[in-house]
Design a protein around this motif. Sequence first.
Motif, PDB file in Angstrom:
ATOM      1  N   LEU A 153      -0.046   3.008  -1.249  1.00 20.95           N
ATOM      2  CA  LEU A 153       0.973   2.462  -0.356  1.00 20.95           C
ATOM      3  C   LEU A 153       2.087   3.489  -0.231  1.00 20.95           C
ATOM      4  CD1 LEU A 153       1.208  -1.282  -1.456  1.00 20.95           C
ATOM      5  CD2 LEU A 153      -0.375  -0.185   0.117  1.00 20.95           C
ATOM      6  N   ILE A 154       2.361   3.883   1.006  1.00 19.89           N
ATOM      7  CA  ILE A 154       3.382   4.891   1.294  1.00 19.89           C
ATOM      8  C   ILE A 154       4.483   4.223   2.112  1.00 19.89           C
ATOM      9  CG2 ILE A 154       3.876   7.065   2.490  1.00 19.89           C
ATOM     10  CD1 ILE A 154       2.092   7.557   0.115  1.00 19.89           C
ATOM     11  N   PHE A 155       5.705   4.313   1.617  1.00 22.08           N
ATOM     12  CA  PHE A 155       6.853   3.688   2.275  1.00 22.08           C
ATOM     13  C   PHE A 155       7.606   4.736   3.077  1.00 22.08           C
ATOM     14  CE2 PHE A 155       5.567   1.058  -1.164  1.00 22.08           C
ATOM     15  CZ  PHE A 155       5.824  -0.237  -0.766  1.00 22.08           C
TER      16      PHE A 155
ATOM     17  N   ILE B 229       3.815   1.667   5.012  1.00 21.24           N
ATOM     18  CA  ILE B 229       4.722   0.520   5.028  1.00 21.24           C
ATOM     19  C   ILE B 229       6.021   0.988   5.675  1.00 21.24           C
ATOM     20  CG2 ILE B 229       5.828  -1.279   3.643  1.00 21.24           C
ATOM     21  CD1 ILE B 229       2.724  -1.098   3.243  1.00 21.24           C
ATOM     22  N   LYS B 230       6.402   0.341   6.761  1.00 16.30           N
ATOM     23  CA  LYS B 230       7.633   0.703   7.471  1.00 16.30           C
ATOM     24  C   LYS B 230       8.542  -0.516   7.516  1.00 16.30           C
ATOM     25  CE  LYS B 230       9.359   2.689  11.787  1.00 16.30           C
ATOM     26  NZ  LYS B 230       8.992   3.324  13.058  1.00 16.30           N
ATOM     27  N   ASN B 231       9.753  -0.361   7.014  1.00 17.05           N
ATOM     28  CA  ASN B 231      10.721  -1.469   6.964  1.00 17.05           C
ATOM     29  C   ASN B 231      10.128  -2.709   6.282  1.00 17.05           C
ATOM     30  OD1 ASN B 231      12.677   0.096   8.366  1.00 17.05           O
ATOM     31  ND2 ASN B 231      11.632  -0.386  10.281  1.00 17.05           N
ATOM     32  N   GLY B 232       9.354  -2.472   5.225  1.00 14.89           N
ATOM     33  CA  GLY B 232       8.789  -3.562   4.444  1.00 14.89           C
ATOM     34  C   GLY B 232       7.542  -4.202   5.033  1.00 14.89           C
TER      35      GLY B 232
ATOM     36  N   THR C 163      -3.137   2.730   8.554  1.00 16.98           N
ATOM     37  CA  THR C 163      -3.493   3.820   7.659  1.00 16.98           C
ATOM     38  C   THR C 163      -3.261   5.112   8.450  1.00 16.98           C
ATOM     39  OG1 THR C 163      -5.811   4.086   8.288  1.00 16.98           O
ATOM     40  CG2 THR C 163      -5.313   2.347   6.680  1.00 16.98           C
ATOM     41  N   SER C 164      -3.663   6.244   7.905  1.00 17.53           N
ATOM     42  CA  SER C 164      -3.474   7.501   8.638  1.00 17.53           C
ATOM     43  C   SER C 164      -4.472   7.651   9.781  1.00 17.53           C
ATOM     44  CB  SER C 164      -3.584   8.707   7.698  1.00 17.53           C
ATOM     45  OG  SER C 164      -4.917   8.926   7.309  1.00 17.53           O
TER      46      SER C 164
ATOM     47  N   GLU D 247     -14.430  -5.168   0.879  1.00 20.87           N
ATOM     48  CA  GLU D 247     -14.339  -6.255  -0.090  1.00 20.87           C
ATOM     49  C   GLU D 247     -13.988  -5.723  -1.471  1.00 20.87           C
ATOM     50  OE1 GLU D 247     -17.297  -9.347   0.178  1.00 20.87           O
ATOM     51  OE2 GLU D 247     -17.900  -8.618   2.154  1.00 20.87           O
ATOM     52  N   ASP D 248     -14.372  -4.491  -1.748  1.00 25.13           N
ATOM     53  CA  ASP D 248     -14.122  -3.868  -3.053  1.00 25.13           C
ATOM     54  C   ASP D 248     -13.147  -2.716  -2.832  1.00 25.13           C
ATOM     55  OD1 ASP D 248     -14.316  -3.279  -5.735  1.00 25.13           O
ATOM     56  OD2 ASP D 248     -16.051  -1.974  -5.452  1.00 25.13           O
ATOM     57  N   TYR D 249     -11.875  -2.979  -3.051  1.00 24.52           N
ATOM     58  CA  TYR D 249     -10.853  -1.982  -2.773  1.00 24.52           C
ATOM     59  C   TYR D 249      -9.708  -2.169  -3.754  1.00 24.52           C
ATOM     60  CZ  TYR D 249      -8.725  -5.991  -0.479  1.00 24.52           C
ATOM     61  OH  TYR D 249      -8.210  -7.237  -0.225  1.00 24.52           O
ATOM     62  N   SER D 250      -8.832  -1.172  -3.819  1.00 20.97           N
ATOM     63  CA  SER D 250      -7.667  -1.291  -4.690  1.00 20.97           C
ATOM     64  C   SER D 250      -6.475  -0.554  -4.068  1.00 20.97           C
ATOM     65  CB  SER D 250      -7.968  -0.731  -6.087  1.00 20.97           C
ATOM     66  OG  SER D 250      -8.270   0.642  -5.999  1.00 20.97           O
ATOM     67  N   PHE D 251      -5.298  -0.954  -4.505  1.00 22.29           N
ATOM     68  CA  PHE D 251      -4.041  -0.364  -4.039  1.00 22.29           C
ATOM     69  C   PHE D 251      -3.329   0.303  -5.194  1.00 22.29           C
ATOM     70  CE2 PHE D 251      -4.331  -4.396  -1.530  1.00 22.29           C
ATOM     71  CZ  PHE D 251      -4.638  -3.814  -0.307  1.00 22.29           C
ATOM     72  N   LYS D 252      -2.566   1.315  -4.832  1.00 16.37           N
ATOM     73  CA  LYS D 252      -1.716   1.979  -5.826  1.00 16.37           C
ATOM     74  C   LYS D 252      -0.341   2.126  -5.199  1.00 16.37           C
ATOM     75  CE  LYS D 252      -1.616   6.276  -8.476  1.00 16.37           C
ATOM     76  NZ  LYS D 252      -2.293   7.555  -8.681  1.00 16.37           N
ATOM     77  N   LEU D 253       0.692   1.793  -5.954  1.00 22.04           N
ATOM     78  CA  LEU D 253       2.059   1.949  -5.450  1.00 22.04           C
ATOM     79  C   LEU D 253       2.547   3.369  -5.658  1.00 22.04           C
ATOM     80  CD1 LEU D 253       3.708  -1.387  -6.532  1.00 22.04           C
ATOM     81  CD2 LEU D 253       3.296  -0.590  -4.208  1.00 22.04           C
TER      82      LEU D 253
END
Length: 190
Positions: free
Chosen positions: A78-80, A112-115, A120-121, A184-190
């Motif tokens: 996740l890129i803010f 993520i823009k303004n919350g 994606t890219s 269905e099988d994915y993960s996020f990283k902050l």
Amino acid sequence: MQENIYFETIKCEDNEIFNLEYHNKRVANTIGLNINLQEYIYPISEELLRCKVIYNDFEIINVEYFPYKKREINTFKLIFDDEISYSKKYLNRENLDDLFSKKENCDEIIIIKNGIVTDTSIANIAILYEDMWITSKSYLLSGTTRARLLEEKVLIEKDISVKMLKKASKIALMNAMIGFDIKEDYSFKL
């Protein structure tokens, strides 16, 4: 003044050109001219090809074809960034590439823009949330597959918070080449 240069990525396979109506609409919305892309696209083989149509505010500049192999995407960083803008499909993707370079060991980024979740890219994003497929109203680029699926009522538009993204039962990436690709099988990283 710097010339604006844009591009369309169009799927071609078995001499068929996919989603052409929506690509024509996006070109018209981008430059205010109706250009029939069908007159410029002649697939060079029957294999799955990524056709790249490069154009400026006045005309088609070039058409290129590349064999296409889908990238495996299962991990997301996740890129803010509240400043990012990519409302037209510019050939210059420097801002997106800069964000993508921050993906660390993940396969792709979610911007993520303004919350609010945007894209994606390389693709628009949808989430399966409370049994509905939702795509963000606050997208960066109006994708052709996204436009078609909204018109077909497969998706509804609603802003997606990071909390909603994390609670989603599935996510899907969508663009001209991958269609509606459910993860269905994915993960996020902050």
